[in-house]
Design an enzyme around this catalytic site. Structure first.
Site, PDB file in Angstrom:
ATOM      1  N   GLY A 131      -1.980   1.638  16.121  1.00  0.00           N
ATOM      2  CA  GLY A 131      -1.903   3.003  16.625  1.00  0.00           C
ATOM      3  C   GLY A 131      -1.295   3.875  15.550  1.00  0.00           C
ATOM      4  CG  ASP A 190      -1.823   1.204   1.284  1.00  0.00           C
ATOM      5  OD1 ASP A 190      -2.919   1.123   0.699  1.00  0.00           O
ATOM      6  OD2 ASP A 190      -1.451   2.230   1.891  1.00  0.00           O
ATOM      7  CE  LYS A 231      -3.895   4.780   0.476  1.00  0.00           C
ATOM      8  NZ  LYS A 231      -2.486   4.381   0.587  1.00  0.00           N
ATOM      9  CG  HIS A 270      -4.934   9.668   0.149  1.00  0.00           C
ATOM     10  ND1 HIS A 270      -3.580   9.642  -0.079  1.00  0.00           N
ATOM     11  CD2 HIS A 270      -5.071   9.286   1.439  1.00  0.00           C
ATOM     12  CE1 HIS A 270      -2.943   9.265   1.020  1.00  0.00           C
ATOM     13  NE2 HIS A 270      -3.828   9.062   1.952  1.00  0.00           N
TER      14      HIS A 270
END
Length: 324
Positions: free
Chosen positions: A221, A51, A85, A118
């Site tokens: 996180g 990604d 993106k 995005h």
């Protein structure tokens, strides 16, 4: 279905997305080259879902990493599922295809497996990724997202990308695309912040009802970039319930946090620049959380969002005013 290292979800257009992906966003504390090296390690370890995004500024290096692993015989191009993106300055229809083509040129790939909008928040079109006025405020723009989507559909038809989707959309913004006249392709996924403190149960239910995959980022996180993240917010990997489950299973808190999302049917993106952690984060397929463990982890949810980006709140399409 048991989860395995080669497990995937079948998207609503028939293409297959591996359930575990490697995120390549690098904070300023890391170089673009380090992001590329980390991607190489990830592919060697077994990740097949990579990604990335234009705004990360490292498509050249990530593309080199993928091509080097193809060149040395580790993988074939068809084995890699690559996500890119569309940045927020490129929502106007005439800018969509050139933005995709520029990314493909930087990557030196012939096509992307997945191209996402995005964010629904749009900035003034142009070369500056964060255009600001004289007072330092972002200059917003507001293209109808349906027009952006039509341009993405044309990119899919042209073979530049195999699947198209969105990121950081709330359920109403997804509905705007789903109900558009002449819709040719539904979004295959919605990539959003998702972790034990923000388990996205309502958005997940909505997406499942429309056969849209939910892809989670910041699953461990946040990288805690000071300009975006409240430094006093609790840290996922320090949660006592998570740590108790991890200790019981003799697993790392990170492995349990990821497995929790995977067992809920969420596609997980993990990110690290440490080879040993990259390897450990992939080792989430040889254990299972019990119903009791899952229930305990469900109870941790605080609807806590790390990445709310206050400077975007005035935009009419800011997604987080809605509950989900």
């Amino acid at each position: 279905m048991a989860l395995k290292p080669d497990s995937y979800v079948v998207l609503n257009d028939g293409h297959k997305m591996p359930v575990l992906g490697f995120g390549t966003y690098a904070p300023d504390t890391y170089t673009k080259e380090q992001a590329g090296e980390a991607a190489k390690v990830a592919i060697e370890v077994g990740y097949r879902h990579i990604d990335c995004a234009f705004i990360y500024g490292n498509e050249v290096q990530v593309g080199q990493a993928i091509r080097s692993k193809i060149a040395d015989g580790t993988v074939k191009r068809k084995d890699i599922f690559y996500t890119g993106k569309l940045w927020s300055t490129n929502h106007t229809p005439e800018r969509v295809r050139p933005a995709l083509e520029n990314s493909l040129k930087d990557l030196q790939l012939d096509y992307m497996d997945l191209f996402l909008i995005h964010s629904p928040v749009e900035f003034k079109p142009g070369d500056d990724p964060f255009p600001k006025d004289e007072s330092g405020k972002l200059i917003f723009h507001n293209t109808d997202i349906r027009d952006t989507w039509k341009a993405l559909e044309a990119c899919k038809d042209a073979g530049l990308v195999r699947s198209i989707g969105v990121s950081n959309f709330n359920h109403r913004q997804l509905e705007r695309i789903l109900t558009m006249p002449g819709l040719k392709y539904k979004p295959v996924c919605n990539q959003v912040e998702c972790h034990i403190f923000l388990n996205q149960s309502k958005l997940l239910k909505f997406c499942k009802s429309h056969d849209i995959a939910l892809v989670g980022y910041s699953v461990l996180g946040s990288s805690r970039v000071k300009e975006w993240i409240d430094q006093n917010s609790p840290q996922v990997l320090e949660d006592p319930v998570l740590n108790a489950v991890a200790k019981k299973l003799k697993r790392s808190p990170a492995q349990v946090a990821m497995r929790y999302l995977l067992q809920r049917g969420i596609v997980v993106l993990a990110k690290s620049f440490t080879p040993e952690r990259i390897k450990l984060n992939f080792q989430v397929f040889d254990f299972q959380l019990s119903d009791e463990d899952m229930k305990a982890l469900d109870g941790i949810n605080k609807n806590l969002r790390y990445l709310s980006i206050d400077s975007w709140k005035e935009h009419p399409k800011y997604p987080y005013h809605d509950e989900f």
